[in-house]
Design an enzyme around this catalytic site. Structure first.
Site, PDB file in Angstrom:
ATOM      1  N   HIS A 145      54.381 -11.873   4.355  1.00  0.00           N
ATOM      2  CA  HIS A 145      53.964 -12.178   5.729  1.00  0.00           C
ATOM      3  C   HIS A 145      53.742 -13.697   5.909  1.00  0.00           C
ATOM      4  O   HIS A 145      52.838 -14.129   6.620  1.00  0.00           O
ATOM      5  CB  HIS A 145      52.684 -11.410   6.064  1.00  0.00           C
ATOM      6  CG  HIS A 145      52.624 -10.926   7.492  1.00  0.00           C
ATOM      7  ND1 HIS A 145      52.944  -9.650   7.860  1.00  0.00           N
ATOM      8  CD2 HIS A 145      52.273 -11.546   8.643  1.00  0.00           C
ATOM      9  CE1 HIS A 145      52.787  -9.503   9.169  1.00  0.00           C
ATOM     10  NE2 HIS A 145      52.376 -10.646   9.670  1.00  0.00           N
ATOM     11  N   THR A 203      56.690  -3.046   9.739  1.00  0.00           N
ATOM     12  CA  THR A 203      55.908  -3.977   8.915  1.00  0.00           C
ATOM     13  C   THR A 203      54.790  -3.215   8.220  1.00  0.00           C
ATOM     14  O   THR A 203      53.931  -2.617   8.873  1.00  0.00           O
ATOM     15  CB  THR A 203      55.335  -5.107   9.799  1.00  0.00           C
ATOM     16  OG1 THR A 203      56.430  -5.776  10.426  1.00  0.00           O
ATOM     17  CG2 THR A 203      54.528  -6.099   8.975  1.00  0.00           C
ATOM     18  N   ARG A 235      50.243 -14.947   5.056  1.00  0.00           N
ATOM     19  CA  ARG A 235      49.195 -14.748   6.068  1.00  0.00           C
ATOM     20  C   ARG A 235      48.350 -13.518   5.803  1.00  0.00           C
ATOM     21  O   ARG A 235      47.436 -13.222   6.552  1.00  0.00           O
ATOM     22  CB  ARG A 235      49.851 -14.627   7.456  1.00  0.00           C
ATOM     23  CG  ARG A 235      50.564 -15.881   7.878  1.00  0.00           C
ATOM     24  CD  ARG A 235      51.537 -15.630   9.016  1.00  0.00           C
ATOM     25  NE  ARG A 235      50.904 -15.455  10.316  1.00  0.00           N
ATOM     26  CZ  ARG A 235      50.504 -16.439  11.096  1.00  0.00           C
ATOM     27  NH1 ARG A 235      50.646 -17.692  10.706  1.00  0.00           N
ATOM     28  NH2 ARG A 235      49.966 -16.202  12.279  1.00  0.00           N
ATOM     29  N   SER A 277      58.458  -8.707  18.148  1.00  0.00           N
ATOM     30  CA  SER A 277      57.196  -8.219  17.590  1.00  0.00           C
ATOM     31  C   SER A 277      56.551  -7.168  18.492  1.00  0.00           C
ATOM     32  O   SER A 277      56.645  -7.249  19.721  1.00  0.00           O
ATOM     33  CB  SER A 277      56.238  -9.408  17.440  1.00  0.00           C
ATOM     34  OG  SER A 277      54.938  -8.958  17.176  1.00  0.00           O
ATOM     35  N   GLN A 298      60.255  -4.575  16.055  1.00  0.00           N
ATOM     36  CA  GLN A 298      59.284  -4.532  14.944  1.00  0.00           C
ATOM     37  C   GLN A 298      58.131  -3.617  15.316  1.00  0.00           C
ATOM     38  O   GLN A 298      57.673  -3.589  16.455  1.00  0.00           O
ATOM     39  CB  GLN A 298      58.757  -5.936  14.640  1.00  0.00           C
ATOM     40  CG  GLN A 298      57.756  -5.987  13.489  1.00  0.00           C
ATOM     41  CD  GLN A 298      56.309  -6.056  13.961  1.00  0.00           C
ATOM     42  OE1 GLN A 298      56.027  -6.600  15.028  1.00  0.00           O
ATOM     43  NE2 GLN A 298      55.392  -5.492  13.198  1.00  0.00           N
ATOM     44  N   TYR A 303      47.390 -21.411  14.564  1.00  0.00           N
ATOM     45  CA  TYR A 303      47.771 -19.994  14.464  1.00  0.00           C
ATOM     46  C   TYR A 303      49.145 -19.852  13.795  1.00  0.00           C
ATOM     47  O   TYR A 303      49.335 -19.009  12.911  1.00  0.00           O
ATOM     48  CB  TYR A 303      47.779 -19.365  15.861  1.00  0.00           C
ATOM     49  CG  TYR A 303      48.573 -18.082  15.957  1.00  0.00           C
ATOM     50  CD1 TYR A 303      48.168 -16.944  15.263  1.00  0.00           C
ATOM     51  CD2 TYR A 303      49.736 -18.011  16.731  1.00  0.00           C
ATOM     52  CE1 TYR A 303      48.912 -15.763  15.334  1.00  0.00           C
ATOM     53  CE2 TYR A 303      50.476 -16.847  16.808  1.00  0.00           C
ATOM     54  CZ  TYR A 303      50.068 -15.732  16.101  1.00  0.00           C
ATOM     55  OH  TYR A 303      50.801 -14.575  16.163  1.00  0.00           O
TER      56      TYR A 303
HETATM   57  C1  FMN Z   1      52.735 -17.129  14.071  1.00  0.00           C
HETATM   58  C2  FMN Z   1      53.244 -15.945  13.308  1.00  0.00           C
HETATM   59  C3  FMN Z   1      53.169 -14.685  13.855  1.00  0.00           C
HETATM   60  C4  FMN Z   1      53.668 -13.590  13.154  1.00  0.00           C
HETATM   61  N1  FMN Z   1      53.659 -12.354  13.739  1.00  0.00           N
HETATM   62  C5  FMN Z   1      54.234 -11.319  13.108  1.00  0.00           C
HETATM   63  C6  FMN Z   1      54.342 -10.055  13.741  1.00  0.00           C
HETATM   64  O1  FMN Z   1      53.936  -9.884  14.877  1.00  0.00           O
HETATM   65  N2  FMN Z   1      54.912  -9.044  13.043  1.00  0.00           N
HETATM   66  C7  FMN Z   1      55.391  -9.203  11.764  1.00  0.00           C
HETATM   67  O2  FMN Z   1      55.902  -8.266  11.157  1.00  0.00           O
HETATM   68  N3  FMN Z   1      55.302 -10.400  11.157  1.00  0.00           N
HETATM   69  C8  FMN Z   1      54.758 -11.456  11.790  1.00  0.00           C
HETATM   70  N4  FMN Z   1      54.714 -12.666  11.186  1.00  0.00           N
HETATM   71  C9  FMN Z   1      55.339 -12.848   9.868  1.00  0.00           C
HETATM   72  C10 FMN Z   1      56.804 -13.245  10.027  1.00  0.00           C
HETATM   73  O3  FMN Z   1      57.546 -12.195  10.570  1.00  0.00           O
HETATM   74  C11 FMN Z   1      57.421 -13.646   8.684  1.00  0.00           C
HETATM   75  O4  FMN Z   1      57.220 -12.617   7.750  1.00  0.00           O
HETATM   76  C12 FMN Z   1      56.842 -14.944   8.138  1.00  0.00           C
HETATM   77  O5  FMN Z   1      56.596 -15.857   9.168  1.00  0.00           O
HETATM   78  C13 FMN Z   1      57.820 -15.552   7.132  1.00  0.00           C
HETATM   79  O6  FMN Z   1      57.319 -16.732   6.614  1.00  0.00           O
HETATM   80  P1  FMN Z   1      57.709 -18.185   7.181  1.00  0.00           P
HETATM   81  O7  FMN Z   1      56.901 -18.381   8.423  1.00  0.00           O
HETATM   82  O8  FMN Z   1      57.292 -19.094   6.089  1.00  0.00           O
HETATM   83  O9  FMN Z   1      59.181 -18.193   7.471  1.00  0.00           O
HETATM   84  C14 FMN Z   1      54.222 -13.771  11.867  1.00  0.00           C
HETATM   85  C15 FMN Z   1      54.278 -15.043  11.314  1.00  0.00           C
HETATM   86  C16 FMN Z   1      53.824 -16.136  12.030  1.00  0.00           C
HETATM   87  C17 FMN Z   1      53.930 -17.504  11.420  1.00  0.00           C
END
Ligand code: FMN
Length: 390
Positions: free
Chosen positions: A280, A157, A283, A109, A129, A27
């Site tokens: 993101h 976001t 993702r 989050s 967030q 995940y």
């Molecule tokens: C496991 C996971 C959960 C995430 N959950 C959220 C979230 O709840 N809200 C959000 O805006 N971004 C979420 N993100 C994105 C992160 O805020 C961020 O944009 C991203 O992880 C940056 O890339 P990096 O993991 O390579 O540093 C999530 C990322 C990961 C890896």
């Protein structure tokens, strides 16, 4: 205790992989579709070269800055990470403590396990967030609740109108219901990770989305929680919603998930205080630009009219300096802190942040950059081989 030898991002990731059930490791580690954009985030940073400069009198280096109106001891923010309380016991509180000790903001989050109230009981109010959920009355309440708790920075976001297609999560059962075979495999996986089982699964409850209590979410499994997100995240979200958020949030607003120059200009027109250049973490939409590629034209277009943060692939102080050199005022860390938390809880996140600080300082010394606020493209070696693909 976290072994001394766990230092680099790769070390934290490896340690987290050993500690977490596969479903949770995947995940965090995974991205959308073929994970091309996720890989591109890292590749863009690793292929970029800095200019080494010497004899610059680097006896004093300034890393402090201001991000969205708050002081930070270095240009770093912990990004919002959903389900972080499943990675370590009450994970959001542990990470927020480490962030506060290091003097950098922590972003909670919407789909964190710990509620804003729980985090605020332990540390100063976090950055909050927001995901846009269909029930606007609930959204309004959430904004009012977190404002009353003292949060003043809102990260809205905007790159998740619907959850991305993350195939690792489908295969692992994180985002899709499993048949009995899959459920049995998952149970065995959990039992095989006894440290996590005792620390998080047995003693870390409740495992619900604390900020969304009362929204009627069935948290009996990851799959039902994802089902709720798919049904309730609002794909109709659009620019008028930014005005809705503004009406309900008197503090700073940052739009997270800007990757296009045109959207960056619209963010300026919408009067927000900042943007986070982000895909993101690869993702959401696979096959889009890396964040470091998207950053320079966006920084040019915005031209200082709002704060530009950037995330995606940042795992070291060197990466941070490269982002600053390309126009970011600060960086968000996602997986870097998620893995550090999974590997060693608050101690892990503290150690990771202290390593990042040391790396950034050394990178500044070696490039002749005396102040993070003056980092610019002159720090980048544009002529070297390997820069061409950017
Ligand atoms: C496991 C996971 C959960 C995430 N959950 C959220 C979230 O709840 N809200 C959000 O805006 N971004 C979420 N993100 C994105 C992160 O805020 C961020 O944009 C991203 O992880 C940056 O890339 P990096 O993991 O390579 O540093 C999530 C990322 C990961 C890896």
């Amino acid at each position: 205790m976290l072994p001394e030898r766990v230092i680099s991002h790769a070390d934290f990731r490896r340690h987290a992989k050993r500690r977490l059930p596969h479903v949770l490791f995947d995940y965090v580690d995974g991205g959308a579709y073929d994970e091309l954009t996720m890989e591109r985030n890292r590749a863009g940073l690793t292929h970029m070269l800095l200019r080494q400069r010497v004899l610059c009198d680097m006896s004093s280096v300034r890393m402090e800055t201001r991000l969205a109106g708050v002081d930070a001891t270095m240009p770093v923010v912990l990004a919002p990470v959903g389900f972080a309380g499943m990675l370590a016991r009450r994970g959001e509180v542990q990470a927020a403590r480490a962030a506060q000790a290091a003097g950098v903001p922590f972003t909670l989050s919407t789909v964190g396990i710990c509620a804003a109230e729980e985090v605020t009981n332990a540390v100063e109010p976090p950055w909050m967030q927001l995901y846009m959920i269909r029930d606007r009355a609930f959204m309004r309440d959430l904004l009012q609740r977190t404002w009353a708790l003292g949060s003043r920075q809102l990260v809205f976001t905007v790159d998740l109108p619907a959850p991305g297609a993350r195939y690792r999560d489908v295969r692992s059962g994180m985002s899709a219901q499993q048949n009995w075979r899959g459920s049995l495999r998952r149970a065995i996986d959990g039992l095989a990770h006894s440290g996590w089982l005792l620390d998080v699964y047995m003693s870390g409850r409740p495992h619900s989305f604390g900020n969304l209590a009362g929204a009627g979410i069935d948290m009996s499994s990851f799959a039902t929680a994802w089902g709720w997100m798919r049904a309730n995240f609002d794909a109709s979200v659009s620019w008028p919603d930014v005005a809705f958020v503004r009406q309900n949030w008197p503090g700073a607003i940052l739009l997270k998930g800007i990757l296009d120059v045109e959207d960056a200009r619209m963010a300026v027109d919408a009067g927000v205080d900042g943007i986070v250049v982000s895909n993101h973490g690869g993702r959401q939409l696979d096959g889009v630009r890396s964040s470091i590629e998207a950053l320079p034209p966006i920084a040019d277009a915005v031209d200082g009219r709002l704060d530009v943060l950037m995330d995606g692939g940042i795992v070291s102080g060197l990466d941070i300096l490269k982002a600053l050199a390309n126009g970011a005022r600060g960086c968000m860390l996602g997986r870097a802190w998620a893995f550090a938390l999974a590997a060693g809880g608050e101690e892990g996140v503290s150690r990771m942040l202290s390593r990042i600080r040391d790396e950034l300082r050394l990178a500044m010394i070696m490039t002749g950059c005396k102040d993070v606020r003056t980092a610019g493209r002159h720090l980048i070696d544009c002529k070297a081989l390997g820069h061409a693909h950017l």
